[in-house]
Design a protein around this motif. Structure first.
Motif, mmCIF file in Angstrom:
data_model
loop_
_atom_site.group_PDB
_atom_site.id
_atom_site.type_symbol
_atom_site.label_atom_id
_atom_site.label_comp_id
_atom_site.label_asym_id
_atom_site.label_seq_id
_atom_site.Cartn_x
_atom_site.Cartn_y
_atom_site.Cartn_z
ATOM 1 N N LEU A 1 0.826 -1.209 0.000
ATOM 2 C CA LEU A 1 0.000 0.000 0.000
ATOM 3 C C LEU A 1 0.859 1.258 0.000
ATOM 4 O O LEU A 1 2.004 1.238 0.442
ATOM 5 N N SER A 2 0.289 2.359 -0.448
ATOM 6 C CA SER A 2 1.001 3.636 -0.408
ATOM 7 C C SER A 2 1.002 4.170 1.029
ATOM 8 O O SER A 2 0.286 3.656 1.890
ATOM 9 N N GLY A 3 1.804 5.200 1.275
ATOM 10 C CA GLY A 3 1.925 5.751 2.620
ATOM 11 C C GLY A 3 0.584 6.163 3.218
ATOM 12 O O GLY A 3 0.268 5.826 4.358
ATOM 13 N N GLY A 4 -0.195 6.892 2.433
ATOM 14 C CA GLY A 4 -1.489 7.359 2.921
ATOM 15 C C GLY A 4 -2.439 6.209 3.206
ATOM 16 O O GLY A 4 -3.126 6.184 4.232
ATOM 17 N N GLU A 5 -2.431 5.214 2.314
ATOM 18 C CA GLU A 5 -3.293 4.039 2.509
ATOM 19 C C GLU A 5 -2.865 3.272 3.750
ATOM 20 O O GLU A 5 -3.710 2.793 4.521
ATOM 21 N N GLN A 6 -1.551 3.171 3.941
ATOM 22 C CA GLN A 6 -1.054 2.475 5.133
ATOM 23 C C GLN A 6 -1.486 3.200 6.410
ATOM 24 O O GLN A 6 -1.817 2.566 7.408
ATOM 25 N N GLN A 7 -1.470 4.524 6.358
ATOM 26 C CA GLN A 7 -1.871 5.278 7.545
ATOM 27 C C GLN A 7 -3.347 5.023 7.859
ATOM 28 O O GLN A 7 -3.717 4.837 9.008
ATOM 29 N N MET A 8 -4.171 4.986 6.812
ATOM 30 C CA MET A 8 -5.587 4.690 7.018
ATOM 31 C C MET A 8 -5.760 3.289 7.580
ATOM 32 O O MET A 8 -6.580 3.053 8.461
ATOM 33 N N LEU A 9 -4.945 2.361 7.060
ATOM 34 C CA LEU A 9 -5.015 0.988 7.561
ATOM 35 C C LEU A 9 -4.564 0.934 9.029
ATOM 36 O O LEU A 9 -5.183 0.254 9.849
ATOM 37 N N ALA A 10 -3.517 1.691 9.355
ATOM 38 C CA ALA A 10 -3.017 1.677 10.735
ATOM 39 C C ALA A 10 -4.078 2.228 11.689
ATOM 40 O O ALA A 10 -4.285 1.687 12.784
ATOM 41 N N ILE A 11 -4.767 3.291 11.261
ATOM 42 C CA ILE A 11 -5.826 3.859 12.102
ATOM 43 C C ILE A 11 -6.972 2.863 12.232
ATOM 44 O O ILE A 11 -7.469 2.594 13.330
ATOM 45 N N SER A 12 -7.347 2.257 11.098
ATOM 46 C CA SER A 12 -8.437 1.275 11.133
ATOM 47 C C SER A 12 -8.080 0.089 12.021
ATOM 48 O O SER A 12 -8.916 -0.402 12.779
ATOM 49 N N ARG A 13 -6.842 -0.359 11.907
ATOM 50 C CA ARG A 13 -6.411 -1.506 12.715
ATOM 51 C C ARG A 13 -6.530 -1.190 14.196
ATOM 52 O O ARG A 13 -7.004 -2.005 14.986
ATOM 53 N N ALA A 14 -6.123 0.046 14.576
ATOM 54 C CA ALA A 14 -6.232 0.428 15.982
ATOM 55 C C ALA A 14 -7.703 0.507 16.402
ATOM 56 O O ALA A 14 -8.065 0.081 17.503
ATOM 57 N N LEU A 15 -8.560 1.003 15.497
ATOM 58 C CA LEU A 15 -9.978 1.132 15.845
ATOM 59 C C LEU A 15 -10.660 -0.223 15.982
ATOM 60 O O LEU A 15 -11.651 -0.359 16.691
ATOM 61 N N MET A 16 -10.123 -1.237 15.284
ATOM 62 C CA MET A 16 -10.686 -2.589 15.381
ATOM 63 C C MET A 16 -10.634 -3.110 16.814
ATOM 64 O O MET A 16 -11.352 -4.030 17.169
ATOM 65 N N ALA A 17 -9.777 -2.538 17.638
ATOM 66 C CA ALA A 17 -9.692 -2.962 19.041
ATOM 67 C C ALA A 17 -10.805 -2.304 19.867
ATOM 68 O O ALA A 17 -10.941 -2.602 21.051
ATOM 69 N N ARG A 18 -11.579 -1.416 19.260
ATOM 70 C CA ARG A 18 -12.575 -0.597 19.976
ATOM 71 C C ARG A 18 -11.955 0.017 21.225
ATOM 72 O O ARG A 18 -12.420 -0.198 22.352
ATOM 73 N N PRO A 19 -10.902 0.823 21.040
ATOM 74 C CA PRO A 19 -10.176 1.339 22.203
ATOM 75 C C PRO A 19 -10.965 2.426 22.938
ATOM 76 O O PRO A 19 -11.757 3.138 22.326
#
Lengths: 235, 302
Positions: free
Chosen positions: A135-153
Motif C-alpha cells: 500500500l502507499s503511505g497514505g493508505e497504510q496510515q488509514m489501515l493503521a488507524i483502522s487496525r487500531a480502531l478494530m480494538a474498539r479502544p
C-alpha cells in the motif's frame, strides 16, 4: 482517564523521559507537541508498556498499568497507531484489520466494525486482499488507524499520523481524527510534529522538550502563545 | 540406467526429502519468529525417536497390535518432544531475548551438546535396534516393489502434516498471530498479542513435526543412537537454508531438492560422496540465490 505521574524512562544509561506528568480526561483530544527526539514516542511506548517506565506511575481508569505487559494494557482498552505505521507487510489488509481485533471475542461485532471501516475507507476495501506492504503511505496510515480502531479502544494513541504524507491526505487524516472523537467518544492522545494542525483539532496540548513537559494549556492558548509560535509554528 | 531405476531413486529422494522437511520446518519457523538458528532442534528429533523406542518396547511387552503401538508411540513422542522444545526455549533462549544474537546462538549450541550428552548418559552410546513400527500394508502388496509401505507412510504422513500446518498458519487466528509476530514483534504486542506465548507455540509446533519425523525415520532405518539428531539436524538446516530460511514452503522445497540431489547423485555417481554432493549443491545455489530458493532478500524499505 489516563494519568502519568513523574514517569522516568531510560534507553540504557540515557534518560529519555524526565519526570513526565500529564493527565487526559475521557472524551478529550490531547496533543503532545515537540521537536524530534524530545521523547514523544517514548511517552507513548511507556504508556503501552513496550518501553517500560523505570520510575513513576501510570494510571489508566484508576488502575496502575506501568507494571503490566503490553498485551494486558491493550486488553484494558488502549490502542496505538505507532510512528511509521508499522503495518504487517506480508499480511493482507483484512488480516491486518483482524489482528487489530486480536483480543476481542465478539465475532459478529468484529465483522460489523470491519465493514464499517471498509465503508469509511473505500480504498482499503478495494485492496482488501493485497499485502499491507504494497500500500502507499497514505493508505497504510488509514489501515493503521483502522487496525487500531478494530480494538474498539477507550483511548487511542496516535504517533505522528501525518508524517510523510501529502498535504491533502494530512487534512483528511485530521478530519478522521475529529470524526473518531466525535462519533465514538474515543479519547485521543495525539503526538505530532505538525503542531499547527494538531493544535487545531485538540482541546488541550502539552509541549515537550528534551524529555520534559515544559508547557501545558488549552490548545487555543498554545496556538497564540508567542514561544510556541516561534518554536513550533514557524511564525 | 533404466526407467525403473530412475523411479526408484526419485521415490527414495522423495522419502528422504519428506523427513528433512519435517525437521526443517522447526528450523525455519523458529528462525522466522526470533531469527535464531535453533541448534538444539536436531536433538528434539532425536529425543522424539528415543521416546518412541521406549514406549514401543514397553507396549510390545503387552502384545498390542502393531498399529496401536505405532500411534501411541508417535503421540507420546510428540508430547515429550514438545515438552522438551518448550522447556529449552524457556530456559536457554527466553532469558536472552534482548541479548546479542550471537549469545543466543551459543546458548543453542550449548543446549544441543547438553541434550546429546544427557541422552548418552541416560541411555547408551551404542546403536539401539528400533522396532519396525510401520506395518507392511496388505493392500499395498502389489505395488511394494516400486515403493515400500514404510516409504509410502512417510510420504503420506508428511503430506498430511504439511496440509495441517498450512491450514494452521494461513487461516487460524493463532497462525495469523504467528505471522504478525514474525513480521513485527513490537507491533504484534501493540495489538495485544502475547509475543512470548506465540514464540512458545512456534517451538511446540516445530518440535511436534520433528518428533514425527524422528519416529518415522527411526522405524525406517531400524536403529538409533544419541548422535542421529546432529546429522539429521545439519541436513535439515541445509535444506531450510537452501529453500530460504524463514519461509515454510521454502523449507519443504529445499528439503525435497536436497533429498533428490542426494538420491540421484548417490544412485548415478557414487554413494561415498553423498554429503559432498549435498553441500556442493548448497554452495552452488547460494552463489546464485543468496537468500535461498524462496527466501526474501533482506532489503529494507526506508
Amino acid at each position: 482517564m489516563l494519568k502519568l505521574k513523574n514517569v522516568q524512562s531510560f534507553y540504557g544509561k540515557i534518560q529519555a523521559l524526565k519526570d513526565i506528568s500529564l493527565e487526559i480526561q475521557a472524551g478529550e483530544i490531547i496533543t503532545l507537541i515537540g521537536a524530534n527526539g524530545a521523547g514523544k514516542s517514548t511517552t507513548l511506548m511507556a504508556i503501552c508498556g513496550v518501553q517500560p517506565a523505570r520510575a513513576g506511575e501510570i494510571l489508566f481508569m484508576g488502575k496502575a498499568i506501568h507494571n503490566l505487559s503490553p498485551h494486558a494494557i491493550v486488553g484494558m482498552g488502549i490502542a496505538q497507531v505507532p510512528e511509521g505505521r508499522r503495518i504487517f507487510p506480508y499480511l493482507s489488509v483484512l488480516e491486518n484489520l483482524e489482528m487489530g481485533a486480536f483480543l476481542r471475542k465478539d465475532k459478529s461485532r468484529i465483522k460489523q466494525d470491519m465493514d464499517y471501516l471498509l465503508d469509511l475507507f473505500p480504498i482499503l476495501a478495494e485492496r482488501r486482499h493485497q499485502a499491507g506492504g504494497t500500500l502507499s503511505g497514505g493508505e497504510q496510515q488509514m489501515l493503521a488507524i483502522s487496525r487500531a480502531l478494530m480494538a474498539r479502544p477507550k483511548l487511542l494513541l496516535m504517533d505522528e499520523p501525518s508524517l510523510g504524507l501529502a498535504p491533502l491526505i494530512v487534512k483528511q487524516i485530521f478530519e478522521i481524527i475529529k470524526k473518531i472523537n466525535m462519533e465514538n467518544q474515543t479519547t485521543i492522545f495525539l503526538v505530532e510534529q505538525n503542531a499547527n494542525m494538531a493544535l487545531r483539532v485538540a482541546h488541550r496540548g502539552y509541549v515537550m522538550e528534551n524529555g520534559r513537559i515544559t508547557l501545558t494549556d488549552l490548545a487555543a492558548n498554545l496556538l497564540s502563545n508567542e514561544a510556541v509560535k516561534k518554536a513550533y509554528l514557524g511564525l | 540406467m533404466s526407467w525403473d531405476y530412475f523411479i526408484e531413486l526419485f521415490l527414495g529422494g522423495l522419502t528422504r526429502g519428506s523427513i528433512y522437511a519435517l525437521i526443517a520446518l522447526g528450523y525455519t519457523m523458529v528462525y522466522g519468529i526470533i531469527e535464531l538458528i535453533n541448534f538444539a532442534h536436531g536433538e528434539i528429533y532425536m529425543i522424539g525417536a528415543f521416546t518412541a523406542l521406549i514406549i514401543a518396547s514397553v507396549l510390545s511387552l503387552f502384545g498390542m497390535h502393531q498399529l496401536v503401538v505405532l500411534v501411541l508411540a508417535v503421540v507420546l513422542a510428540v508430547v515429550y518432544a514438545c515438552a522438551y522444545g518448550f522447556t529449552v526455549e524457556k530456559i536457554a533462549y527466553k532469558p536472552l531475548r534482548k541479548a546479542p544474537r550471537l549469545s543466543v546462538l551459543i546458548s543453542a549450541i550449548g543446549m544441543s551438546l547438553f541434550l546429546q550428552n544427557y541422552v548418552l548418559l541416560a541411555q547408551t552410546s551404542d546403536f539401539l535396534p528400533f522396532p519396525k513400527l510401520i506395518p507392511d500394508f496388505e493392500f499395498w502388496e502389489p505395488y511394494s516393489h516400486i515403493i515400500s509401505s514404510q516409504e509410502l507412510t512417510i510420504i503420506a504422513t508428511t503430506v498430511v502434516v504439511m496440509i495441517l500446518l498450512t491450514f494452521l498458519i494461513k487461516f487460524t487466528t493463532i497462525g495469523k498471530a504467528m505471522r504478525a509476530t514474525a513480521q513485527d514483534k513490537i507491533m504484534a504486542a501493540l495489538v495485544g498479542i502475547d509475543v512470548n506465548h506465540i514464540i512458545s507455540i512456534t517451538f511446540i509446533v516445530g518440535s511436534a513435526t520433528a518428533a514425527i519425523g524422528g519416529v518415522l525415520i527411526a522405524s525406517h532405518i531400524g536403529q538409533i543412537n544419541f548422535f542421529i539428531g546432529f546429522i539429521a539436524g545439519i541436513k535439515a538446516f541445509v535444506a531450510a537454508v537452501l529453500g530460504g530460511i524463514g519461509s515454510i514452503p521454502g523449507a519443504v522445497l529445499g528439503s525435497l531438492v536436497l533429498g533428490w540431489t542426494e538420491s540421484f547423485f548417490t544412485g548415478y555417481i557414487s554413494s561415498d560422496y553423498e554429503d559432498v554432493f549435498a553441500f556442493l549443491f548448497l554452495v552452488f545455489i547460494l552463489i546464485f540465490r543468496p537468500a535461498g530458493i524462496l527466501g526474501r532478500s533482506q532489503t529494507q524499505k526506508v
